[in-house]
Design a protein around this motif. Structure first.
Motif, PDB file in Angstrom:
ATOM      1  N   LEU A   1     -24.029 -62.938 -24.954  1.00  0.00           N
ATOM      2  CA  LEU A   1     -23.472 -62.530 -23.622  1.00  0.00           C
ATOM      3  C   LEU A   1     -22.869 -63.740 -23.105  1.00  0.00           C
ATOM      4  CD1 LEU A   1     -26.383 -60.414 -22.033  1.00  0.00           C
ATOM      5  CD2 LEU A   1     -24.351 -59.654 -23.376  1.00  0.00           C
ATOM      6  N   PRO A   2     -21.500 -63.871 -22.782  1.00  0.00           N
ATOM      7  CA  PRO A   2     -20.925 -64.881 -21.959  1.00  0.00           C
ATOM      8  C   PRO A   2     -21.387 -65.386 -20.683  1.00  0.00           C
ATOM      9  CG  PRO A   2     -19.457 -62.975 -22.653  1.00  0.00           C
ATOM     10  CD  PRO A   2     -20.715 -62.421 -22.914  1.00  0.00           C
ATOM     11  N   LEU A   3     -22.240 -64.393 -19.890  1.00  0.00           N
ATOM     12  CA  LEU A   3     -22.754 -64.706 -18.551  1.00  0.00           C
ATOM     13  C   LEU A   3     -21.750 -65.071 -17.560  1.00  0.00           C
ATOM     14  CD1 LEU A   3     -26.097 -66.480 -19.691  1.00  0.00           C
ATOM     15  CD2 LEU A   3     -25.722 -63.990 -19.414  1.00  0.00           C
ATOM     16  N   VAL A   4     -20.440 -65.151 -17.777  1.00  0.00           N
ATOM     17  CA  VAL A   4     -19.402 -65.245 -16.926  1.00  0.00           C
ATOM     18  C   VAL A   4     -17.924 -64.532 -17.295  1.00  0.00           C
ATOM     19  CG1 VAL A   4     -19.885 -67.816 -16.354  1.00  0.00           C
ATOM     20  CG2 VAL A   4     -18.104 -67.003 -18.347  1.00  0.00           C
ATOM     21  N   PRO A   5     -17.337 -63.985 -16.192  1.00  0.00           N
ATOM     22  CA  PRO A   5     -15.892 -63.322 -16.450  1.00  0.00           C
ATOM     23  C   PRO A   5     -15.179 -64.160 -17.399  1.00  0.00           C
ATOM     24  CG  PRO A   5     -16.416 -63.296 -14.089  1.00  0.00           C
ATOM     25  CD  PRO A   5     -17.417 -64.296 -14.637  1.00  0.00           C
ATOM     26  N   ILE A   6     -14.470 -63.626 -18.400  1.00  0.00           N
ATOM     27  CA  ILE A   6     -13.600 -64.311 -19.446  1.00  0.00           C
ATOM     28  C   ILE A   6     -12.327 -63.977 -19.036  1.00  0.00           C
ATOM     29  CG2 ILE A   6     -13.160 -64.941 -21.762  1.00  0.00           C
ATOM     30  CD1 ILE A   6     -16.023 -65.472 -20.951  1.00  0.00           C
ATOM     31  N   PRO A   7     -11.301 -64.849 -18.724  1.00  0.00           N
ATOM     32  CA  PRO A   7     -10.085 -64.682 -18.447  1.00  0.00           C
ATOM     33  C   PRO A   7      -9.404 -64.461 -19.706  1.00  0.00           C
ATOM     34  CG  PRO A   7     -10.308 -66.991 -18.082  1.00  0.00           C
ATOM     35  CD  PRO A   7     -11.605 -66.257 -18.520  1.00  0.00           C
ATOM     36  N   LEU A   8      -8.446 -63.291 -19.462  1.00  0.00           N
ATOM     37  CA  LEU A   8      -7.607 -62.980 -20.752  1.00  0.00           C
ATOM     38  C   LEU A   8      -6.485 -63.850 -20.831  1.00  0.00           C
ATOM     39  CD1 LEU A   8      -7.400 -58.947 -20.622  1.00  0.00           C
ATOM     40  CD2 LEU A   8      -9.319 -60.557 -21.308  1.00  0.00           C
ATOM     41  N   THR A   9      -6.541 -65.110 -20.647  1.00  0.00           N
ATOM     42  CA  THR A   9      -5.665 -66.084 -20.788  1.00  0.00           C
ATOM     43  C   THR A   9      -5.727 -66.965 -21.991  1.00  0.00           C
ATOM     44  OG1 THR A   9      -6.875 -67.571 -19.224  1.00  0.00           O
ATOM     45  CG2 THR A   9      -5.274 -66.190 -18.359  1.00  0.00           C
ATOM     46  N   GLY A  10      -6.921 -66.930 -22.635  1.00  0.00           N
ATOM     47  CA  GLY A  10      -7.440 -67.839 -23.930  1.00  0.00           C
ATOM     48  C   GLY A  10      -7.985 -69.111 -23.377  1.00  0.00           C
ATOM     49  N   GLU A  11      -8.245 -69.234 -22.173  1.00  0.00           N
ATOM     50  CA  GLU A  11      -9.101 -70.365 -21.662  1.00  0.00           C
ATOM     51  C   GLU A  11     -10.564 -70.372 -22.055  1.00  0.00           C
ATOM     52  OE1 GLU A  11     -10.663 -72.122 -17.264  1.00  0.00           O
ATOM     53  OE2 GLU A  11      -9.507 -70.487 -17.311  1.00  0.00           O
ATOM     54  N   VAL A  12     -11.024 -71.468 -22.563  1.00  0.00           N
ATOM     55  CA  VAL A  12     -12.399 -71.525 -22.932  1.00  0.00           C
ATOM     56  C   VAL A  12     -13.118 -71.613 -21.926  1.00  0.00           C
ATOM     57  CG1 VAL A  12     -14.049 -72.892 -24.399  1.00  0.00           C
ATOM     58  CG2 VAL A  12     -11.547 -72.597 -25.202  1.00  0.00           C
ATOM     59  N   MET A  13     -14.364 -70.788 -21.783  1.00  0.00           N
ATOM     60  CA  MET A  13     -15.377 -70.707 -20.726  1.00  0.00           C
ATOM     61  C   MET A  13     -16.707 -71.191 -21.213  1.00  0.00           C
ATOM     62  SD  MET A  13     -13.332 -69.609 -18.106  1.00  0.00           S
ATOM     63  CE  MET A  13     -14.592 -69.330 -16.806  1.00  0.00           C
ATOM     64  N   LYS A  14     -17.134 -72.428 -20.797  1.00  0.00           N
ATOM     65  CA  LYS A  14     -18.368 -73.148 -21.275  1.00  0.00           C
ATOM     66  C   LYS A  14     -19.615 -72.456 -20.445  1.00  0.00           C
ATOM     67  CE  LYS A  14     -16.254 -77.129 -23.030  1.00  0.00           C
ATOM     68  NZ  LYS A  14     -16.216 -78.798 -23.123  1.00  0.00           N
ATOM     69  N   THR A  15     -20.561 -71.940 -21.072  1.00  0.00           N
ATOM     70  CA  THR A  15     -21.440 -71.163 -20.564  1.00  0.00           C
ATOM     71  C   THR A  15     -22.902 -71.626 -21.060  1.00  0.00           C
ATOM     72  OG1 THR A  15     -22.058 -69.342 -21.814  1.00  0.00           O
ATOM     73  CG2 THR A  15     -20.037 -69.260 -20.455  1.00  0.00           C
ATOM     74  N   PRO A  16     -24.010 -71.279 -20.496  1.00  0.00           N
ATOM     75  CA  PRO A  16     -25.333 -71.668 -20.937  1.00  0.00           C
ATOM     76  C   PRO A  16     -25.625 -71.130 -22.364  1.00  0.00           C
ATOM     77  CG  PRO A  16     -25.650 -70.817 -18.729  1.00  0.00           C
ATOM     78  CD  PRO A  16     -24.226 -70.742 -19.088  1.00  0.00           C
ATOM     79  N   THR A  17     -24.848 -70.004 -22.572  1.00  0.00           N
ATOM     80  CA  THR A  17     -25.178 -69.267 -24.042  1.00  0.00           C
ATOM     81  C   THR A  17     -24.098 -70.012 -25.124  1.00  0.00           C
ATOM     82  OG1 THR A  17     -24.022 -67.470 -23.351  1.00  0.00           O
ATOM     83  CG2 THR A  17     -26.284 -67.303 -23.258  1.00  0.00           C
TER      84      THR A  17
END
Length: 262
Positions: free
Chosen positions: A131-147
């Motif tokens: 689970l990402p635990l955050v909304p993931i933008p459809l832009t290719g931006e890397v989202m750093k999350t606790p998981t």
């Protein structure tokens, strides 16, 4: 406030009178992942029902059960919609890294697309321990999350125009493919989710109709329960306890609050 809106907030422990903004979605996703288990007990017991707002409310809110992707993301979809978010649902196909191929069951993953200020986001609370635990933008931006780290990249395949990529904490050193989906093929009715449920229930290739599987994210990792073992992953360390049927039912109730096992 609607019954589902109030009940879902109570279920995950989100304040009843607090306005849900986009910035607070991370907290909702975290609380949902640590409260509502990813589990296939209804599939294993063959006690399924058509996917509707009413059946999901009864199962996940009233009976305090969990569910698979098409149930967990569907109840979240209704909750977000009632909090005035612009959301729709999508179907995806899981990539199997062990076989290095797409799932033979087809598009049996369900997730949410959310539109906020002109940007589309992938929202997913039904991908097991991934689970990402955050909304993931459809832009290719890397989202750093606790998981771990996640990104939604535009990539045309026969299965759609986007792929979810993930680099899970303590597991991956490089980005791996999670699933592919078509951002243009959205839906708001629940019929496709009932179709997914039927495939998962009856398809011999489905991994979810073979044995019980229950998972729940914790603040430092994830708990995993099968009829053979209770696995706890915490801060990169793993403990595994072999169990029997009686212990399985006891642990399902103790750690996941599930008491509906046959």
């Amino acid at each position: 406030m609607t019954i589902l809106n109030e009940s879902f907030r109570k279920r995950i422990g989100f304040p009843l009178r607090e306005t849900l903004t986009f910035d607070k979605l991370k907290l909702v996703l975290k609380k949902t992942a640590q409260t509502i288990p990813f589990e296939n007990t209804c599939i294993m017991s063959q006690m399924t029902a058509p996917i509707t707002k009413e059946s999901l409310t009864k199962k996940i809110i009233d009976q305090k059960e969990g569910g698979l992707c098409y149930e967990l993301n569907a109840i979240l979809y209704f909750f977000l919609m009632e909090n005035e978010f612009h959301v729709s649902m999508i179907r995806g196909i899981i990539f199997d890294p062990r076989q290095e191929t797409w799932s033979s069951t087809g598009k049996t993953h369900a997730a949410i697309l959310l539109n906020h200020k002109g940007t589309k986001y992938l929202v997913d609370t039904g991908f097991g321990g991934n689970l990402p635990l955050v909304p993931i933008p459809l832009t290719g931006e890397v989202m750093k999350t606790p998981t771990g780290e996640f990104k939604a990249v535009k990539k045309e395949t026969e299965y759609g125009d986007y792929q979810l990529k993930m680099k899970l904490k303590y597991k991956h050193t490089e980005f791996q493919t999670g699933y592919a989906f078509n951002s243009q093929e959205t839906f708001t009715e629940m019929i496709p989710l009932t179709e997914i449920q039927e495939i998962i229930l009856k398809n011999p290739e489905s991994p979810f109709n073979k044995q019980y599987l229950i998972t729940l994210l914790t603040p430092g990792g994830i708990d995993i329960l099968t009829p053979a073992a209770f696995i706890r992953r915490q801060d990169g360390k793993e403990t595994k306890e072999e169990i029997n049927e009686a212990q399985f039912k006891y642990l399902a109730k103790l750690h996941f609050q599930l008491s509906n096992l046959q």
